[in-house]
Design a protein around this motif. Structure first.
Motif, mmCIF file in Angstrom:
data_model
loop_
_atom_site.group_PDB
_atom_site.id
_atom_site.type_symbol
_atom_site.label_atom_id
_atom_site.label_comp_id
_atom_site.label_asym_id
_atom_site.label_seq_id
_atom_site.Cartn_x
_atom_site.Cartn_y
_atom_site.Cartn_z
ATOM 1 N N ASP A 232 93.461 2.044 82.096
ATOM 2 C CA ASP A 232 93.249 3.354 82.697
ATOM 3 C C ASP A 232 94.620 3.969 82.978
ATOM 4 O O ASP A 232 95.299 3.585 83.932
ATOM 5 C CB ASP A 232 92.441 3.213 83.992
ATOM 6 N N LYS A 233 95.041 4.914 82.169
ATOM 7 C CA LYS A 233 96.390 5.470 82.282
ATOM 8 C C LYS A 233 96.584 6.317 83.530
ATOM 9 O O LYS A 233 97.715 6.581 83.937
ATOM 10 C CB LYS A 233 96.731 6.272 81.031
ATOM 11 N N SER A 234 95.492 6.728 84.180
ATOM 12 C CA SER A 234 95.623 7.497 85.425
ATOM 13 C C SER A 234 96.164 6.636 86.561
ATOM 14 O O SER A 234 96.645 7.146 87.571
ATOM 15 C CB SER A 234 94.275 8.098 85.821
ATOM 16 N N THR A 235 96.087 5.301 86.419
ATOM 17 C CA THR A 235 96.605 4.394 87.450
ATOM 18 C C THR A 235 98.084 4.082 87.266
ATOM 19 O O THR A 235 98.688 3.409 88.108
ATOM 20 C CB THR A 235 95.831 3.068 87.433
#
Length: 359
Positions: A232-235
């Motif tokens: 999850d690249k948002s993390t």
């Protein structure tokens, strides 16, 4: 004569004296000693740590000014600068190293249920070192560079309670990675380290002994990707890969697979790459564990600010190790006091209070 319970005496109540005497007997610390025992030496040095004494003469002057209260503080012998100097010079430093381990065992049990920001069932440690600069003329045995000496404190910090549970003291020239040879490994525990500890032959020992490491990768590491997992690249995560080392030497030193995690830290505006031999925790948890590595930097800053380890009362290796281990014992003893009495103040505040109220 003073008949009350002074604060120093109440602090010493938390010392397991039977264990201390056992450590003394193990190394024959009181052999042919007439009056100034190892306990007297420990208490004098603990007083020096707690009250920030500058020298042996400073210790002697302050304690003699408190002579009517010394008996109640547990100090039975007459305190003199020369006697204390001889004790630091000649009595085996391992007495105080072993006693520090006794205190560490007590403290770790008290802090076993404390959190450190990451939900983890296993024990998590941070391993790092700090350098203390010394004068080359006085500390010739610890030559670091051409014009100065130094000692290194290689410290293993338990993140639950920030308790130093292992410390290896060496000269300044000792490399960080070579200190891994002295590190006792605990199966199932996590060891978090900076990239100065990348030595794949030594890291492979973690895998063979069922311990986990998390270390920051060096740039341009020669490797081959085996597989990738979605992140999850948002993390902040950028990749989570299984790799094998493909360099001519590294592939022989670490012949099995590794996990490579790439993470972008928005606060530092920096991309970090981690290597680990653990494949069960989530990639984000691995990154969060590495963030906890800064706890050891705060610990080093704290002990240099509140304890007497940046300057030494003696110049021999034995005197330096004795002073450092007694300083560690004092730190852990105050940590035990804080937990046993459920004091809500920080360790720094407690030490500042003790420094002006000991007697």
């Amino acid at each position: 004569m003073f008949t009350g319970r002074i604060v120093f005496s109440q602090l010493i109540d938390f010392m397991p004296l039977s264990d201390f005497r056992h450590c003394v007997r193990r190394y024959r610390g009181n052999h042919r000693v007439r009056s100034f025992t190892c306990l007297d030496q420990f208490l004098c040095m603990a007083f020096a740590q707690l009250t920030f004494r500058e020298s042996l003469r400073d210790i002697e002057t302050c304690l003699r000014a408190m002579r009517p209260k010394l008996y109640h503080a547990g100090i039975r012998a007459k305190v003199s600068r020369s006697t204390l100097a001889d004790a630091n010079e000649n009595r085996d430093w391992r007495i105080y190293a072993d006693f520090a381990q006794v205190l560490i065992g007590i403290a770790r049990r008290l802090y076993a249920k404390d959190g450190f920001g990451v939900t983890l069932e296993q024990t998590a440690y941070v391993f790092d070192s700090t350098t203390i600069d010394l004068c080359l003329t006085l500390f010739g045995w610890a030559q670091f560079r051409r014009h100065k000496s130094a000692v290194k404190l290689h410290t293993l910090l338990d993140l639950r309670g920030n308790i130093p549970c292992f410390m290896h003291i060496t000269g300044g020239r000792t490399t960080d990675s070579s200190a891994l040879d002295e590190l006792p490994l605990e199966a199932g525990a996590f060891y978090i380290m900076d990239r100065g500890y990348i030595d794949f032959a030594r890291l492979y020992r973690f895998t063979t002994e069922a311990a986990y490491f998390i270390v920051r990768s060096r740039d341009k590491l020669i490797h081959r990707r085996r597989s990738s997992r979605a992140v999850d690249k948002s993390t902040g995560l950028r990749s989570d890969q299984t790799i094998v080392l493909s360099g001519p030497l590294t592939s022989q030193k670490y012949p099995t697979v590794l996990r490579r995690i790439s993470y972008f830290d928005a606060e530092m505006d920096k991309r970090l790459v981690f290597l680990t031999n653990n494949f069960t925790l989530s990639a984000l948890t691995i990154a969060q564990l590495y963030k906890c590595r800064w706890q050891v930097e705060l610990f080093f800053k704290w002990i240099k600010q509140y304890l007497r380890i940046k300057a030494f009362y003696g110049t021999s290796l034995n005197a330096v190790k004795t002073q450092i281990w007694i300083a560690v014992s004092v730190y852990v003893l105050v940590a035990i006091l804080k937990q046993e009495l459920a004091i809500r103040r920080s360790l720094g505040e407690i030490l500042q209070i003790l420094s002006i109220t000991l007697f």
